[in-house]
Design a protein around this motif. Structure first.
Motif, PDB file in Angstrom:
ATOM      1  N   GLY A   1     -23.729 -21.995 -39.668  1.00  0.00           N
ATOM      2  CA  GLY A   1     -24.966 -21.225 -39.845  1.00  0.00           C
ATOM      3  C   GLY A   1     -25.847 -21.268 -38.599  1.00  0.00           C
ATOM      4  N   ILE A   2     -25.910 -22.448 -37.961  1.00  0.00           N
ATOM      5  CA  ILE A   2     -26.679 -22.560 -36.709  1.00  0.00           C
ATOM      6  C   ILE A   2     -26.111 -21.589 -35.670  1.00  0.00           C
ATOM      7  CG2 ILE A   2     -27.154 -24.090 -34.738  1.00  0.00           C
ATOM      8  CD1 ILE A   2     -27.326 -26.394 -36.779  1.00  0.00           C
ATOM      9  N   HIS A   3     -24.776 -21.496 -35.636  1.00  0.00           N
ATOM     10  CA  HIS A   3     -24.151 -20.565 -34.692  1.00  0.00           C
ATOM     11  C   HIS A   3     -24.494 -19.113 -35.021  1.00  0.00           C
ATOM     12  CE1 HIS A   3     -21.890 -24.003 -33.235  1.00  0.00           C
ATOM     13  NE2 HIS A   3     -21.514 -23.261 -32.217  1.00  0.00           N
ATOM     14  N   VAL A   4     -24.576 -18.802 -36.324  1.00  0.00           N
ATOM     15  CA  VAL A   4     -24.948 -17.441 -36.707  1.00  0.00           C
ATOM     16  C   VAL A   4     -26.384 -17.145 -36.253  1.00  0.00           C
ATOM     17  CG1 VAL A   4     -25.348 -15.870 -38.653  1.00  0.00           C
ATOM     18  CG2 VAL A   4     -23.339 -17.361 -38.642  1.00  0.00           C
ATOM     19  N   VAL A   5     -27.293 -18.135 -36.462  1.00  0.00           N
ATOM     20  CA  VAL A   5     -28.698 -17.929 -36.066  1.00  0.00           C
ATOM     21  C   VAL A   5     -28.799 -17.733 -34.548  1.00  0.00           C
ATOM     22  CG1 VAL A   5     -30.953 -19.039 -35.913  1.00  0.00           C
ATOM     23  CG2 VAL A   5     -29.645 -19.158 -38.047  1.00  0.00           C
ATOM     24  N   ILE A   6     -28.067 -18.564 -33.775  1.00  0.00           N
ATOM     25  CA  ILE A   6     -28.059 -18.385 -32.316  1.00  0.00           C
ATOM     26  C   ILE A   6     -27.499 -17.008 -31.973  1.00  0.00           C
ATOM     27  CG2 ILE A   6     -26.986 -19.200 -30.158  1.00  0.00           C
ATOM     28  CD1 ILE A   6     -27.131 -22.050 -31.397  1.00  0.00           C
ATOM     29  N   GLY A   7     -26.460 -16.598 -32.711  1.00  0.00           N
ATOM     30  CA  GLY A   7     -25.877 -15.272 -32.492  1.00  0.00           C
ATOM     31  C   GLY A   7     -26.891 -14.162 -32.724  1.00  0.00           C
ATOM     32  N   ILE A   8     -27.698 -14.308 -33.782  1.00  0.00           N
ATOM     33  CA  ILE A   8     -28.730 -13.300 -34.060  1.00  0.00           C
ATOM     34  C   ILE A   8     -29.702 -13.222 -32.878  1.00  0.00           C
ATOM     35  CG2 ILE A   8     -30.722 -12.730 -35.518  1.00  0.00           C
ATOM     36  CD1 ILE A   8     -29.175 -13.912 -37.892  1.00  0.00           C
ATOM     37  N   GLY A   9     -30.109 -14.399 -32.365  1.00  0.00           N
ATOM     38  CA  GLY A   9     -31.008 -14.426 -31.212  1.00  0.00           C
ATOM     39  C   GLY A   9     -30.402 -13.692 -30.013  1.00  0.00           C
ATOM     40  N   LEU A  10     -29.104 -13.953 -29.756  1.00  0.00           N
ATOM     41  CA  LEU A  10     -28.433 -13.298 -28.625  1.00  0.00           C
ATOM     42  C   LEU A  10     -28.362 -11.785 -28.839  1.00  0.00           C
ATOM     43  CD1 LEU A  10     -25.504 -15.837 -28.075  1.00  0.00           C
ATOM     44  CD2 LEU A  10     -27.416 -15.417 -26.518  1.00  0.00           C
ATOM     45  N   MET A  11     -28.090 -11.377 -30.094  1.00  0.00           N
ATOM     46  CA  MET A  11     -27.978  -9.943 -30.388  1.00  0.00           C
ATOM     47  C   MET A  11     -29.327  -9.242 -30.201  1.00  0.00           C
ATOM     48  SD  MET A  11     -24.826  -9.398 -31.279  1.00  0.00           S
ATOM     49  CE  MET A  11     -23.473 -10.501 -31.670  1.00  0.00           C
ATOM     50  N   VAL A  12     -30.421  -9.935 -30.591  1.00  0.00           N
ATOM     51  CA  VAL A  12     -31.750  -9.344 -30.401  1.00  0.00           C
ATOM     52  C   VAL A  12     -32.013  -9.133 -28.913  1.00  0.00           C
ATOM     53  CG1 VAL A  12     -34.233  -9.774 -30.625  1.00  0.00           C
ATOM     54  CG2 VAL A  12     -32.710 -10.237 -32.556  1.00  0.00           C
ATOM     55  N   TRP A  13     -31.641 -10.165 -28.112  1.00  0.00           N
ATOM     56  CA  TRP A  13     -31.799 -10.062 -26.659  1.00  0.00           C
ATOM     57  C   TRP A  13     -30.986  -8.891 -26.106  1.00  0.00           C
ATOM     58  CZ3 TRP A  13     -27.653 -11.962 -23.237  1.00  0.00           C
ATOM     59  CH2 TRP A  13     -27.995 -11.914 -21.885  1.00  0.00           C
ATOM     60  N   LEU A  14     -29.735  -8.760 -26.597  1.00  0.00           N
ATOM     61  CA  LEU A  14     -28.893  -7.639 -26.140  1.00  0.00           C
ATOM     62  C   LEU A  14     -29.486  -6.298 -26.566  1.00  0.00           C
ATOM     63  CD1 LEU A  14     -25.234  -8.809 -26.913  1.00  0.00           C
ATOM     64  CD2 LEU A  14     -26.386  -8.746 -24.696  1.00  0.00           C
ATOM     65  N   LEU A  15     -30.022  -6.269 -27.802  1.00  0.00           N
ATOM     66  CA  LEU A  15     -30.601  -5.019 -28.306  1.00  0.00           C
ATOM     67  C   LEU A  15     -31.773  -4.585 -27.427  1.00  0.00           C
ATOM     68  CD1 LEU A  15     -30.749  -2.842 -30.534  1.00  0.00           C
ATOM     69  CD2 LEU A  15     -32.217  -4.382 -31.831  1.00  0.00           C
ATOM     70  N   LEU A  16     -32.657  -5.548 -27.081  1.00  0.00           N
ATOM     71  CA  LEU A  16     -33.804  -5.211 -26.230  1.00  0.00           C
ATOM     72  C   LEU A  16     -33.333  -4.707 -24.875  1.00  0.00           C
ATOM     73  CD1 LEU A  16     -36.180  -8.196 -27.107  1.00  0.00           C
ATOM     74  CD2 LEU A  16     -36.327  -5.822 -27.893  1.00  0.00           C
ATOM     75  N   ARG A  17     -32.326  -5.408 -24.302  1.00  0.00           N
ATOM     76  CA  ARG A  17     -31.833  -4.963 -22.992  1.00  0.00           C
ATOM     77  C   ARG A  17     -31.148  -3.604 -23.081  1.00  0.00           C
ATOM     78  NH1 ARG A  17     -28.843  -9.157 -19.193  1.00  0.00           N
ATOM     79  NH2 ARG A  17     -29.000  -7.297 -17.902  1.00  0.00           N
ATOM     80  N   SER A  18     -30.417  -3.369 -24.175  1.00  0.00           N
ATOM     81  CA  SER A  18     -29.724  -2.080 -24.289  1.00  0.00           C
ATOM     82  C   SER A  18     -30.739  -0.946 -24.416  1.00  0.00           C
ATOM     83  CB  SER A  18     -28.764  -2.085 -25.477  1.00  0.00           C
ATOM     84  OG  SER A  18     -29.466  -2.048 -26.692  1.00  0.00           O
ATOM     85  N   MET A  19     -31.892  -1.249 -25.058  1.00  0.00           N
ATOM     86  CA  MET A  19     -32.912  -0.199 -25.181  1.00  0.00           C
ATOM     87  C   MET A  19     -33.585   0.084 -23.838  1.00  0.00           C
ATOM     88  SD  MET A  19     -34.453  -0.541 -29.040  1.00  0.00           S
ATOM     89  CE  MET A  19     -35.298  -2.061 -28.812  1.00  0.00           C
ATOM     90  N   LYS A  20     -33.539  -0.922 -22.933  1.00  0.00           N
ATOM     91  CA  LYS A  20     -34.047  -0.668 -21.579  1.00  0.00           C
ATOM     92  C   LYS A  20     -33.001   0.047 -20.717  1.00  0.00           C
ATOM     93  CE  LYS A  20     -36.904  -4.833 -21.410  1.00  0.00           C
ATOM     94  NZ  LYS A  20     -36.741  -6.245 -20.979  1.00  0.00           N
ATOM     95  N   GLY A  21     -31.831   0.293 -21.307  1.00  0.00           N
ATOM     96  CA  GLY A  21     -30.795   1.009 -20.576  1.00  0.00           C
ATOM     97  C   GLY A  21     -30.019   0.157 -19.580  1.00  0.00           C
ATOM     98  N   HIS A  22     -29.974  -1.179 -19.826  1.00  0.00           N
ATOM     99  CA  HIS A  22     -29.302  -2.052 -18.866  1.00  0.00           C
ATOM    100  C   HIS A  22     -27.779  -1.935 -18.892  1.00  0.00           C
ATOM    101  CE1 HIS A  22     -32.785  -5.144 -18.185  1.00  0.00           C
ATOM    102  NE2 HIS A  22     -33.124  -3.901 -17.911  1.00  0.00           N
TER     103      HIS A  22
END
Lengths: 100, 217
Positions: free
Chosen positions: B162-183
């Motif tokens: 579960g800790i790994h899933v939570v860390i994964g969610i954090g990473l996905m949010v970071w990726l989502l923000l970067r993808s919205m910036k068009g990175h």
């Protein structure tokens, strides 16, 4: 061999579909209550098949540099060493069970 | 030999690499080395599980009755779906479909959150019954003196997962923000690729946890 293999939607959906079918299969087999030891053997065989599908086609090891596949297989080999040598102790104790 | 002119125009290209290709391969190999350490990290717990299951086979059959196969199965399907959407996000990046990267990452985050919500209800239901790990175990519905051992393993293994899933969610949010910036595009999507590898490994771990805890008979 390329780290940039582009999977088609068909491949990705096919793999996900196979994973769903195998998940349903392993639950159905659970309710059949197979005699020992077949229950755990079938459950682990299905899990290994699912894990292989994920590793080969979602993690792209099927198309990737062979070095990454080697790393993955090495981790499994070392896990087998860990479990194997632990069992050489715990399966052969005269006083089998510790206090916990 | 070293050709500095090939595909070095990405703003994320680092000068100490020969080219973008080498940078990508190095990052990916580094992630695989990390995944090796993850497999052995979880491997210690799987080894403990195997030792105890061979010592107390009857306990595992009895205690597993307390786990809800339906919700375990639903969570398995949820994680498979999220692995699919991560793979779709990578494919979208490779094909320069920038909007689809964000959409697929968004669905992945939603599925990961559903997984954690189901896990939350599973755990709190057990806490209600007095099923706590180790010496805090206070449930008398299982007629076995070592019933707490099964649940210590259950909480440790599903908890670490579960800790790994939570860390994964954090990473996905970071990726989502970067993808919205068009990175991310077909020239540069390394973070999506290697976070995807991490996420698929978390899926593989659950693929083993599900039958080992929920499907014992």
């Amino acid at each position: 061999m390329s780290g940039h293999h582009i999977s088609t939607d068909k491949t990705l959906l096919g793999v996900a579909g196979a994973l769903l079918v195998l998940t349903v299969l392993t639950v159905v087999v659970h309710y059949l209550h197979l005699p020992n030891p077949w229950s755990i053997i079938v459950a682990m065989a299905v899990a290994v098949a699912k894990a292989s599908l994920v590793a080969l086609f979602f993690m792209n090891l099927y198309w990737d540099e062979r070095f990454n596949l080697m790393l993955f297989l090495a981790s499994i080999a070392f896990l087998a060493l860990l479990v194997g040598f632990t069992l050489l102790d715990t399966l052969f104790r005269p006083e089998v069970i510790p206090g916990f | 030999m070293a050709n500095h002119s090939t595909s070095t125009h990405s703003q994320f290209f680092q000068h100490h690499f020969v080219d973008a290709e080498q940078q990508f391969d190095a990052a990916k190999m580094g992630m695989w080395v990390f995944l090796v350490t993850e497999i052995l990290f979880f491997g210690g717990l799987f080894a403990a599980y195997i030792v105890y299951r061979l010592w107390y086979p009857e306990l595992f059959v009895m205690a597993s009755e307390e786990l809800n196969t339906l919700w375990g199965g639903v969570n398995t399907i949820v994680l498979i779906g999220s692995s699919l959407t991560v793979a779709m996000a990578i494919k979208s990046a490779q094909l320069n479909q920038k909007r689809n990267i964000a959409i697929n990452l968004g669905i992945t985050i939603a599925l990961a959150a559903i997984f954690m919500v189901i896990k939350y209800f599973e755990w709190t239901h057990k806490f209600h019954l007095g099923i706590f790990p180790g010496e805090f175990y206070a449930f008398d519905g299982i007629d076995h003196p070592k019933a707490n051992v099964f649940f210590s393993l259950y909480y440790l293994m599903t908890g670490l997962h579960g800790i790994h899933v939570v860390i994964g969610i954090g990473l996905m949010v970071w990726l989502l923000l970067r993808s919205m910036k068009g990175h991310f595009d077909s020239e540069y999507y390394t973070p999506v690729e290697i976070t995807g590898l991490y996420w698929h490994l978390v899926d593989i771990i659950w693929i083993f946890l599900f039958p080992l805890f929920y499907l014992i008979d």
